[in-house]
Design a protein around this motif. Structure first.
Motif, mmCIF file in Angstrom:
data_model
loop_
_atom_site.group_PDB
_atom_site.id
_atom_site.type_symbol
_atom_site.label_atom_id
_atom_site.label_comp_id
_atom_site.label_asym_id
_atom_site.label_seq_id
_atom_site.Cartn_x
_atom_site.Cartn_y
_atom_site.Cartn_z
ATOM 1 N N VAL A 166 0.839 -1.211 0.000
ATOM 2 C CA VAL A 166 0.000 0.000 0.000
ATOM 3 C C VAL A 166 0.870 1.256 0.000
ATOM 4 C CG1 VAL A 166 -1.812 1.268 1.229
ATOM 5 C CG2 VAL A 166 -1.858 -1.232 1.165
ATOM 6 N N GLU A 167 1.936 1.255 0.788
ATOM 7 C CA GLU A 167 2.768 2.454 0.863
ATOM 8 C C GLU A 167 3.495 2.728 -0.445
ATOM 9 O OE1 GLU A 167 5.180 1.775 4.300
ATOM 10 O OE2 GLU A 167 6.328 0.183 3.359
ATOM 11 N N LEU A 168 3.576 1.728 -1.320
ATOM 12 C CA LEU A 168 4.223 1.917 -2.622
ATOM 13 C C LEU A 168 3.265 2.439 -3.691
ATOM 14 C CD1 LEU A 168 6.373 -1.338 -2.731
ATOM 15 C CD2 LEU A 168 7.096 0.960 -2.051
ATOM 16 N N MET A 169 1.976 2.384 -3.422
ATOM 17 C CA MET A 169 0.988 2.763 -4.439
ATOM 18 C C MET A 169 1.206 4.145 -5.058
ATOM 19 S SD MET A 169 -2.538 1.150 -3.053
ATOM 20 C CE MET A 169 -2.969 -0.505 -3.564
ATOM 21 N N PRO A 170 1.522 5.158 -4.275
ATOM 22 C CA PRO A 170 1.719 6.479 -4.901
ATOM 23 C C PRO A 170 2.881 6.518 -5.894
ATOM 24 C CG PRO A 170 1.457 6.701 -2.520
ATOM 25 C CD PRO A 170 1.595 5.235 -2.821
ATOM 26 N N ARG A 171 3.782 5.542 -5.831
ATOM 27 C CA ARG A 171 4.967 5.563 -6.685
ATOM 28 C C ARG A 171 4.908 4.561 -7.832
ATOM 29 N NH1 ARG A 171 10.161 5.014 -3.513
ATOM 30 N NH2 ARG A 171 10.926 5.774 -5.495
ATOM 31 N N LEU A 172 3.837 3.803 -7.960
ATOM 32 C CA LEU A 172 3.768 2.738 -8.955
ATOM 33 C C LEU A 172 3.837 3.254 -10.393
ATOM 34 C CD1 LEU A 172 1.132 0.329 -7.406
ATOM 35 C CD2 LEU A 172 3.625 0.083 -7.443
ATOM 36 N N LEU A 173 3.369 4.447 -10.637
ATOM 37 C CA LEU A 173 3.335 4.960 -12.001
ATOM 38 C C LEU A 173 4.475 5.936 -12.313
ATOM 39 C CD1 LEU A 173 -0.524 5.446 -12.387
ATOM 40 C CD2 LEU A 173 0.897 3.567 -13.229
ATOM 41 N N GLU A 174 5.443 6.061 -11.396
ATOM 42 C CA GLU A 174 6.584 6.940 -11.644
ATOM 43 C C GLU A 174 7.287 6.553 -12.939
ATOM 44 O OE1 GLU A 174 9.197 6.686 -8.299
ATOM 45 O OE2 GLU A 174 8.033 8.115 -7.120
ATOM 46 N N GLY A 175 7.592 7.552 -13.743
ATOM 47 C CA GLY A 175 8.352 7.303 -14.969
ATOM 48 C C GLY A 175 7.536 6.767 -16.124
ATOM 49 N N LYS A 176 6.257 6.504 -15.913
ATOM 50 C CA LYS A 176 5.394 6.012 -16.998
ATOM 51 C C LYS A 176 4.700 7.204 -17.641
ATOM 52 C CE LYS A 176 3.224 2.232 -16.767
ATOM 53 N NZ LYS A 176 3.704 1.054 -17.410
ATOM 54 N N PRO A 177 4.400 7.143 -18.927
ATOM 55 C CA PRO A 177 3.654 8.234 -19.555
ATOM 56 C C PRO A 177 2.331 8.461 -18.806
ATOM 57 C CG PRO A 177 4.462 6.707 -21.205
ATOM 58 C CD PRO A 177 4.743 6.092 -19.854
#
Length: 180
Positions: A166-177
């Protein structure tokens, strides 16, 4: 791993997909087991469906859930065995941006304690797709209990220390368009 009361519980929207040629709402024990555990943990069942063992039908439903920003997690049950009709891993793997190899490894290790060498027949997998966690469990209600109770529930609880998904959710889309 411990659960801390220092952090608040974060309820997630979780979708459940039963993959089966024979299950109906009336006899879908595995899907009901997961839905009951999800609700019992304080999360919300965002959607629950049954789909035949067909790679393209599985992908269609999962793709819609993965594209739906309100769904954070999708859990499938069924289709992870070795028969000709078992195609869940083949349906799901191409959708994943990242595979969580440790999930399948740990699931089979834990299952070995319960069902011994029959655990090698499981092709349980998990990963991340477009910021959505996807877990694929075998079709037995026992496997669903094992997967949820011993692996998934703690990782979907923000209070779990030292770390959780859960704590990783905000970062899952980093670097993706289109991502952060």
């Amino acid at each position: 791993m411990t659960t801390s009361t220092e952090r608040p519980f974060v309820p997630l929207n979780i979708a459940v997909l039963t993959v089966s040629d024979s299950r109906t709402e009336e006899n879908d024990v595995s899907g009901k087991t997961l839905a009951d555990r999800i609700g019992g943990a304080g999360h919300r069942v965002a959607d629950k469906r049954i789909v035949p063992d067909d790679i393209y039908k599985i992908r269609a439903i999962l793709s819609a859930w993965i594209a739906d920003e309100s769904i954070q997690v999708a859990i499938t049950t069924g289709g992870t065995g070795v028969t000709g009709r078992d195609g869940t891993p083949e349906a799901v793997r191409p959708l994943l941006d990242k595979v969580l190899d440790g999930f399948g490894e740990l699931f089979r290790m834990i299952s070995y304690e319960e069902i011994k060498t029959s655990s090698l027949q499981s092709r349980a997998i998990a990963g991340v797709a477009n910021g959505t966690y996807v877990f694929c469990l075998p079709g037995s209600s026992g496997a669903c209990r094992t997967g949820w109770d011993r692996l998934i529930s703690a990782q979907l609880d923000y209070r779990t220390r030292p770390c959780n998904l859960v704590e990783l959710m905000p970062r899952l889309l980093e670097g993706k368009p289109g991502g952060a």
